[in-house]
Design a protein around this motif. Structure first.
Motif, PDB file in Angstrom:
ATOM      1  N   UNK A 299       0.847  -1.206   0.000  1.00 32.96           N
ATOM      2  CA  UNK A 299       0.000   0.000   0.000  1.00 32.96           C
ATOM      3  C   UNK A 299       0.876   1.248   0.000  1.00 32.96           C
ATOM      4  N   UNK A 300       0.295   2.340  -0.380  1.00 36.76           N
ATOM      5  CA  UNK A 300       1.033   3.613  -0.433  1.00 36.76           C
ATOM      6  C   UNK A 300       0.031   4.748  -0.216  1.00 36.76           C
ATOM      7  N   UNK A 301       0.545   5.882   0.233  1.00 38.07           N
ATOM      8  CA  UNK A 301      -0.355   6.997   0.504  1.00 38.07           C
ATOM      9  C   UNK A 301       0.432   8.305   0.514  1.00 38.07           C
ATOM     10  N   UNK A 302      -0.327   9.404   0.435  1.00 39.96           N
ATOM     11  CA  UNK A 302       0.282  10.731   0.486  1.00 39.96           C
ATOM     12  C   UNK A 302      -0.640  11.694   1.204  1.00 39.96           C
ATOM     13  N   UNK A 303      -0.068  12.818   1.627  1.00 40.38           N
ATOM     14  CA  UNK A 303      -0.844  13.848   2.311  1.00 40.38           C
ATOM     15  C   UNK A 303      -0.288  15.203   1.876  1.00 40.38           C
ATOM     16  N   UNK A 304      -1.192  16.162   1.732  1.00 45.03           N
ATOM     17  CA  UNK A 304      -0.753  17.487   1.283  1.00 45.03           C
ATOM     18  C   UNK A 304      -1.368  18.575   2.152  1.00 45.03           C
ATOM     19  N   UNK A 305      -0.585  19.592   2.421  1.00 46.60           N
ATOM     20  CA  UNK A 305      -1.110  20.820   3.027  1.00 46.60           C
ATOM     21  C   UNK A 305      -0.675  21.974   2.131  1.00 46.60           C
TER      22      UNK A 305
END
Length: 400
Positions: A299-305
């Motif tokens: 699995x993989x994921x990202x987050x942005x602000x």
């Protein structure tokens, strides 16, 4: 760079208990003319045959007085030039204390050379002797009574006049040299300021891993330099720029150290891809094992602000697995989705309405932005948030 000390310079003339040298010059010249006039009048009346010698003496006296006045004017000119030079040197010394860096070797070297030349010119001007006119004894009443005496006195006056003329020429050359040196410091200082924007751009490009706060601080400092003339404000503007440049470099080095390890090259590829997609939007990156509960077992994921500061900035966080699985189409679509979030800061208002900027609306926007760039794999967001309407995708296509 060369270093010069430039503090307040006291004016030479005058002072408690001292005769002013300028007053001495004027008084001496007046004494010579009055004395010669008396001698000439007496001798012309006494000896008609001596009139030629007396007239020559009178002309020599007038030339001597003119030379004395020329020395006085030249000394005034040098004093004024020294005042301007010490002011210019003081500004240059403040810049030199930074020390100037991150501008470029050519403007830095040119400025350093001009500063060194100015220091040498100041030293040379201050080392010039103070010459006062001398009055030959024969020019005083009763000291010259024959044509021979008059001619001897005339020769003494002519020699003294030549000495004064030479000194006035030396003073004039010193004044010209100071003026040229001051102009050169001003010109190379202005060139130093003018070189900052291009140097800052190159510095930022060469340190792409720097955090956004340091990046924006450098841009702000650069803008201040651009708005600054070469005057008393220049040292502070340059010092602020240099400090921001050093902070940018330190930030970049720290981030590079955090990315170090077996996945370094792949992380750099991910970041380069995101920067290219964003069209130069300032991005900073963090890497974690787990992001939003994903990052292991394939699995993989990202987050942005994102933020509107500086025309738009963003921070993107990815799981290490994004770098590990970088060749998978879904992973690239995920990065495109996170860049879509980041682009909100650039396009908010004119393109992105409030309903697409916050909460679930921003997820729809980021998904639409990824799709508008041709990334439709699982990571685009469509499989989690659903496919946005064609109107939203068309709107996202306008944000570049």
């Amino acid at each position: 760079m060369s270093t010069i000390d430039a503090g307040p310079r006291s004016r030479r003339p005058g002072g408690p208990g001292r005769l002013n040298p300028r007053a001495v010059v004027a008084a001496a010249a007046a004494v010579v003319l009055v004395a010669i006039a008396v001698v000439v009048a007496v001798l012309l009346a006494r000896h008609e045959s001596e009139s030629g010698a007396a007239e020559r003496l009178a002309r020599a006296g007038a030339a001597h007085a003119a030379a004395a006045r020329a020395v006085e004017r030249a000394r005034d000119g040098v004093d004024d030039a020294l005042d301007a030079a010490t002011t210019a040197a003081s500004i240059a010394a403040e810049v030199d204390e930074v020390p100037v860096a991150h501008v470029g070797p050519e403007p830095e070297a040119s400025f350093a050379g001009a500063v060194a030349e100015l220091a040498a010119r100041i030293d040379a001007a201050e080392a010039l002797p103070h010459v006062e006119p001398e009055v030959p004894a024969g020019a005083r009443e009763g000291q010259a009574e024959s044509a021979g005496d008059l001619d001897a006195t005339t020769r003494l006056l002519e020699a003294e006049t030549a000495r004064l003329a030479e000194h006035a020429a030396d003073l004039g050359a010193a004044e010209d040299g100071l003026a040229t040196a001051v102009a050169d410091v001003g010109a190379t200082g202005a060139d130093l300021l003018a070189a900052v924007p291009a140097a800052a751009g190159e510095l930022e490009a060469a340190h792409e891993s720097a955090r956004n706060l340091e990046r924006l601080a450098l841009r702000e400092a650069t803008a201040i330099v651009e708005a600054t003339a070469w005057d008393a404000d220049a040292p502070d503007a340059i010092a602020r720029y240099v400090a921001a440049a050093e902070a940018l470099i330190a930030s970049h080095d720290a981030e590079e150290a955090e990315k170090a390890g077996p996945l370094y090259e792949r992380r750099k590829q991910v970041e380069a891809f995101a920067r290219e997609l964003s069209g130069g939007l300032p991005l900073e990156f963090d890497w974690e094992t787990i992001v939003l509960g994903y990052g292991t077992d394939g699995t993989y994921a990202g987050r942005a602000t994102w933020d509107v500061a500086g025309g738009g900035i963003a921070s993107l966080t990815f799981s290490h697995s994004v770098a590990e699985l970088w060749d998978a189409p879904g992973v690239r679509a995920l990065v495109a989705h996170e860049v879509g979030h980041a682009m909100t800061g650039r396009c908010l208002g004119e393109i992105v309405p409030d309903e697409l900027a916050y909460g679930d609306g921003n997820e729809a926007w980021a998904t639409a932005w990824a799709i508008s760039r041709g990334y439709t794999g699982d990571g685009s967001g469509e499989w989690i948030y659903g496919r946005p309407g064609d109107d939203v995708i068309a709107l996202a296509a306008q944000c570049r």
